[in-house]
Design a protein around this motif. Sequence first.
Motif, mmCIF file in Angstrom:
data_model
loop_
_atom_site.group_PDB
_atom_site.id
_atom_site.type_symbol
_atom_site.label_atom_id
_atom_site.label_comp_id
_atom_site.label_asym_id
_atom_site.label_seq_id
_atom_site.Cartn_x
_atom_site.Cartn_y
_atom_site.Cartn_z
ATOM 1 N N UNK A 37 0.807 -1.222 0.000
ATOM 2 C CA UNK A 37 0.000 0.000 0.000
ATOM 3 C C UNK A 37 0.838 1.269 0.000
ATOM 4 N N UNK A 38 1.847 1.324 0.858
ATOM 5 C CA UNK A 38 2.607 2.565 1.003
ATOM 6 C C UNK A 38 3.299 2.942 -0.302
ATOM 7 N N UNK A 39 3.999 2.008 -0.920
ATOM 8 C CA UNK A 39 4.723 2.327 -2.150
ATOM 9 C C UNK A 39 3.760 2.688 -3.279
ATOM 10 N N UNK A 40 2.651 1.981 -3.372
ATOM 11 C CA UNK A 40 1.679 2.292 -4.421
ATOM 12 C C UNK A 40 1.100 3.687 -4.208
ATOM 13 N N UNK A 41 0.755 4.009 -2.982
ATOM 14 C CA UNK A 41 0.217 5.342 -2.687
ATOM 15 C C UNK A 41 1.245 6.424 -3.004
ATOM 16 N N UNK A 42 2.516 6.192 -2.656
ATOM 17 C CA UNK A 42 3.570 7.168 -2.938
ATOM 18 C C UNK A 42 3.743 7.365 -4.445
ATOM 19 N N UNK A 43 3.704 6.282 -5.200
ATOM 20 C CA UNK A 43 3.871 6.375 -6.650
ATOM 21 C C UNK A 43 2.719 7.143 -7.290
ATOM 22 N N UNK A 44 1.513 6.884 -6.843
ATOM 23 C CA UNK A 44 0.342 7.589 -7.369
ATOM 24 C C UNK A 44 0.432 9.079 -7.033
ATOM 25 N N UNK A 92 1.769 -2.631 -8.197
ATOM 26 C CA UNK A 92 1.624 -1.836 -9.420
ATOM 27 C C UNK A 92 2.802 -2.106 -10.337
ATOM 28 N N UNK A 93 2.540 -2.012 -11.632
ATOM 29 C CA UNK A 93 3.592 -2.079 -12.645
ATOM 30 C C UNK A 93 3.739 -0.677 -13.210
ATOM 31 N N UNK A 94 4.953 -0.146 -13.187
ATOM 32 C CA UNK A 94 5.130 1.241 -13.600
ATOM 33 C C UNK A 94 6.471 1.471 -14.262
ATOM 34 N N UNK A 148 13.724 -0.762 -3.443
ATOM 35 C CA UNK A 148 12.497 0.032 -3.392
ATOM 36 C C UNK A 148 11.864 0.001 -2.010
ATOM 37 N N UNK A 149 11.834 -1.176 -1.392
ATOM 38 C CA UNK A 149 11.235 -1.279 -0.061
ATOM 39 C C UNK A 149 12.081 -0.548 0.983
ATOM 40 N N UNK A 150 13.395 -0.626 0.845
ATOM 41 C CA UNK A 150 14.267 0.067 1.785
ATOM 42 C C UNK A 150 14.160 1.585 1.638
ATOM 43 N N UNK A 153 9.590 4.780 -0.638
ATOM 44 C CA UNK A 153 8.882 5.794 -1.413
ATOM 45 C C UNK A 153 9.726 6.984 -1.817
ATOM 46 N N UNK A 154 10.919 7.128 -1.235
ATOM 47 C CA UNK A 154 11.783 8.260 -1.600
ATOM 48 C C UNK A 154 12.250 8.180 -3.043
ATOM 49 N N UNK A 155 12.218 6.995 -3.620
ATOM 50 C CA UNK A 155 12.548 6.808 -5.038
ATOM 51 C C UNK A 155 11.770 7.779 -5.914
#
Length: 245
Positions: A37-44, A92-94, A148-150, A153-155
């Motif tokens: 959830x966190x990474x997907x939300x950050x990417x969006x 997500x695939x991005x 990415x997990x480490x 979301x800063x990516x």
Amino acid sequence: MVREVITSKDNTRIKNLRKLHKRKERSRTGMFLIDGEHLVEEAVAAGQRIHYLIAEADYTFTFDASDFEVVYVSAPVLKSLSQLEAPQGVMAALTYVPPEVSGDKVLVLDDVQDPGNLGSLIRTADAFGFDRVVVSRGTVDPFSDKVLRSAQGSTFHISIEVADAGGAIREFDGMTIGTSLRDAEFLDEVPQPDRLLVVLGNEGRGVSGELLGFVDRTVKIHMPGRSESLNVAIAGGILMHHFKS
């Protein structure tokens, strides 16, 4: 409306997504997977180019997903795609879209090998205003799952590029420094420049002699204890905090 749900791990689309766990396929397609959830939300939120979301059939989105194609899958299929011990129901695939940045504070990484170190350095760069990170081609893939997990979301907040480290140093218009234990000045003796590029090196050998030959100054961190060196992510955190924007 009946929701179509993929239930086979051998589905062609699922098999193609699974290939993105390999660096070669990520390089070929320019795509990668994010998980949870966190990474997907950050990417969006960061406006990344999301090709499609992948979600369990009963997953409830925490954001408006109406603008995205959603591929619904069964729990076993999602688990076959996820590299988490306990998948969170959404992936997500991005394709990475670097944000526009000032580039006044740059971090260059010379063949960093550990995914946790790279992710931590990206996250720390984001925290302390280093908005551009250049990773050498010998560095671990910044778009691998562990990195990415480490990075948490800063990516998606800073510009990340895989490029020639020497070229990035030579082309930079500002002070350039590299870390070294030999013939180096202490960090506290270095002035605070308006534009700065910091080079950190491989966990085993440090910054290569070739790259040190390109920088304006070499620095070391004062360590009054008995340890001879620091983990690269820790050293990077100390340097970037010292020169924070």
